[in-house]
Design a protein around this motif. Structure first.
Motif, short mmCIF file in Angstrom:
data_model
loop_
_atom_site.label_atom_id
_atom_site.label_comp_id
_atom_site.label_asym_id
_atom_site.label_seq_id
_atom_site.Cartn_x
_atom_site.Cartn_y
_atom_site.Cartn_z
N PHE A 134 0.90 -1.21 0.09
CA PHE A 134 0.14 0.14 0.17
C PHE A 134 0.77 1.29 -0.03
O PHE A 134 0.22 2.36 0.33
CB PHE A 134 -1.09 -0.07 1.15
CG PHE A 134 -1.66 -1.23 1.28
CD1 PHE A 134 -2.92 -1.50 0.32
CD2 PHE A 134 -1.32 -2.27 2.29
CE1 PHE A 134 -3.53 -2.67 0.85
CE2 PHE A 134 -2.33 -3.36 2.34
CZ PHE A 134 -3.26 -3.44 1.50
N THR A 135 2.28 1.22 -0.30
CA THR A 135 3.05 2.30 -0.23
C THR A 135 3.28 2.89 -1.54
O THR A 135 2.86 2.27 -2.50
CB THR A 135 4.35 1.99 0.47
OG1 THR A 135 5.05 0.76 -0.32
CG2 THR A 135 4.21 1.54 1.77
N GLY A 136 3.94 4.03 -1.70
CA GLY A 136 4.32 4.56 -2.81
C GLY A 136 3.24 5.15 -3.61
O GLY A 136 2.05 5.21 -3.30
N ARG A 137 3.65 5.83 -4.73
CA ARG A 137 2.73 6.46 -5.48
C ARG A 137 1.78 5.44 -6.29
O ARG A 137 2.21 4.32 -6.53
CB ARG A 137 3.22 7.36 -6.59
CG ARG A 137 3.62 8.77 -5.89
CD ARG A 137 4.54 9.67 -6.81
NE ARG A 137 4.56 10.94 -6.61
CZ ARG A 137 4.94 11.94 -7.48
NH1 ARG A 137 5.60 11.53 -8.52
NH2 ARG A 137 4.84 13.31 -6.91
N LYS A 138 0.63 5.69 -6.76
CA LYS A 138 0.05 4.94 -7.63
C LYS A 138 -0.36 5.54 -9.18
O LYS A 138 -0.38 7.04 -9.14
CB LYS A 138 -1.47 4.33 -7.15
CG LYS A 138 -1.07 3.81 -5.94
CD LYS A 138 -2.50 3.44 -5.09
CE LYS A 138 -2.12 2.38 -3.83
NZ LYS A 138 -1.29 3.03 -2.80
N GLY A 139 -0.65 5.19 -9.93
CA GLY A 139 -1.26 5.79 -11.31
C GLY A 139 -0.32 6.22 -12.07
O GLY A 139 0.94 5.71 -12.09
N GLU A 140 -0.42 7.39 -12.85
CA GLU A 140 0.39 7.80 -13.71
C GLU A 140 1.56 8.26 -13.17
O GLU A 140 2.83 8.26 -13.62
CB GLU A 140 -0.26 9.10 -14.69
CG GLU A 140 0.57 9.71 -15.66
CD GLU A 140 -0.32 10.72 -16.38
OE1 GLU A 140 0.29 11.65 -17.00
OE2 GLU A 140 -1.44 11.03 -15.94
N PHE A 141 1.54 9.04 -12.06
CA PHE A 141 2.54 9.65 -11.31
C PHE A 141 3.77 8.49 -10.74
O PHE A 141 4.72 8.98 -10.50
CB PHE A 141 2.26 10.58 -10.22
CG PHE A 141 1.58 11.87 -11.06
CD1 PHE A 141 2.49 12.81 -11.68
CD2 PHE A 141 0.33 12.05 -10.53
CE1 PHE A 141 1.79 13.78 -12.28
CE2 PHE A 141 -0.27 13.14 -11.31
CZ PHE A 141 0.68 14.11 -12.06
N ALA A 142 3.51 7.21 -10.94
CA ALA A 142 4.32 6.20 -10.32
C ALA A 142 5.16 5.35 -11.44
O ALA A 142 5.71 4.49 -11.18
CB ALA A 142 3.35 5.12 -9.70
N ALA A 143 4.85 6.20 -12.73
CA ALA A 143 5.60 5.43 -14.06
C ALA A 143 7.08 5.81 -14.06
O ALA A 143 7.36 6.20 -15.20
CB ALA A 143 4.77 5.82 -15.09
N GLY A 144 7.67 5.70 -13.14
CA GLY A 144 9.18 6.06 -12.96
C GLY A 144 10.05 5.02 -13.13
O GLY A 144 9.60 3.99 -13.12
N ASN A 145 11.34 5.31 -13.03
CA ASN A 145 12.36 4.16 -13.17
C ASN A 145 13.09 3.78 -12.17
O ASN A 145 13.90 3.03 -11.91
CB ASN A 145 13.58 4.71 -14.33
CG ASN A 145 14.08 5.89 -13.77
OD1 ASN A 145 13.95 6.40 -12.72
ND2 ASN A 145 14.60 6.39 -14.66
N GLY A 146 12.58 4.04 -10.86
CA GLY A 146 13.07 3.96 -9.54
C GLY A 146 13.26 2.41 -9.09
O GLY A 146 14.14 2.10 -7.97
#
Length: 301
Positions: free
Chosen positions: A112-124
């Motif tokens: 349930f942690t971290g961003r969700k959706g479009e803003f979670a589409a990173g390379n981390g």
């Protein structure tokens, strides 16, 4: 090549890419001197200092978690990242990862942690997955869960999957540097924007042209670019590969780190230019990198 040499090459070349690329991150190309008027005199040239960032730091955390646990346990990865975070061992953290670490530290479960959706589409998540390729019997579901710790997004997951697959192709001798790595990966990943970008660039020979399509930390930009760069490492060498990624600009530390991990697995430690290794050895963190590699090889390879 021995498995230990492949692993050394992967981690060391990734760390070199991170340190080299970090000194150029998000800098624009210098304008031609003749076209610039400096009202108060020409500013001093910035000194480029190598330093490792979260790309290498979280990769080492992934290594340590695998060393300490016989079975792949997603919660163990989450707790290790929090441990690093609380000790101040992570620098340059992206927004999604930072949010996840704060939430994990507050006691929230990793699902349930971290961003969700479009803003979670990173390379981390993709930048830290490489060591998992050296663990046996890892399912795609585990790879997805590994991504979910910080990035709850299908594109981010596919970016993680791409890096994992690329190194697996080296280990399974399916990619020897002569085949098109991009085509190999396209066949193994689901229909996503990452896959669409890989299809779009698979026949483009010029890396700088590929870079014009995107060089940011957005996974659709970063992962295809890093894979395309690694795909050319035997053509023009690892140093030239890094130089071209730096010329492209954008998220240079992560782009160089991921390209370094993939290409380093292919060429091994012996394929990395000695002067780049010597530059890495000058860093205060090198003993940490070296000791983690040695312990991983001793206990897991």
């Amino acid at each position: 090549m021995k498995l230990s040499e492949i692993f050394e090459g992967c981690i060391l070349c990734g760390a070199i890419g991170d340190a080299y690329g970090s000194s150029f991150e998000n800098l624009n190309k210098k304008e031609e001197e003749n076209d610039v008027f400096y009202l108060y005199g020409k500013p001093k040239e910035v000194t480029r200092e190598w330093k490792i960032t979260d790309d290498t730091q979280l990769t080492l955390a992934t290594c340590e978690t695998i060393i300490e646990n016989k079975q792949v346990c997603i919660n163990a990865f989450a707790q290790k990242y929090v441990e690093y975070f609380k000790k101040g061992k992570i620098t340059g953290i992206g927004a999604s990862t930072l949010k996840a670490l704060n939430e994990l530290d507050a006691g929230l479960h990793w699902r349930f942690t971290g961003r969700k959706g479009e803003f979670a589409a990173g390379n981390g998540a993709a930048m830290r997955v490489a060591p998992l390729a050296f663990s046996e019997n890892i399912s795609r579901e585990k790879i997805r869960e590994f991504s979910l710790i910080t990035h709850n997004n299908d594109e981010a997951y596919v970016g993680v999957l791409c890096v994992w697959l690329a190194i697996k192709f080296v280990l399974n001798k399916e990619w020897t540097g002569n085949e098109n790595l991009i085509e190999l990966i396209i066949k193994q990943i689901p229909d996503t924007r990452v896959r669409d970008r890989l299809i779009e660039i698979k026949e483009i020979d010029n890396l700088l042209e590929i870079g014009k399509k995107g060089n940011s930390g957005y996974v659709v930009d970063s992962i295809p670019l890093a894979i395309a760069a690694a795909n050319k490492v035997k053509q023009f060498g690892v140093h030239q590969m890094f130089k071209q990624l730096i010329e492209i600009g954008g998220d240079t530390d992560t782009n160089c780190s991921i390209a370094g991990q993939i290409s380093g697995a292919l060429i091994g430690k012996k394929g990395i230019p000695k002067y780049l290794l010597e530059e890495l050895k000058e860093l205060a963190d090198f003993s940490w990198i070296e000791n983690t590699i040695d312990e991983f090889i001793d206990k897991r390879i």
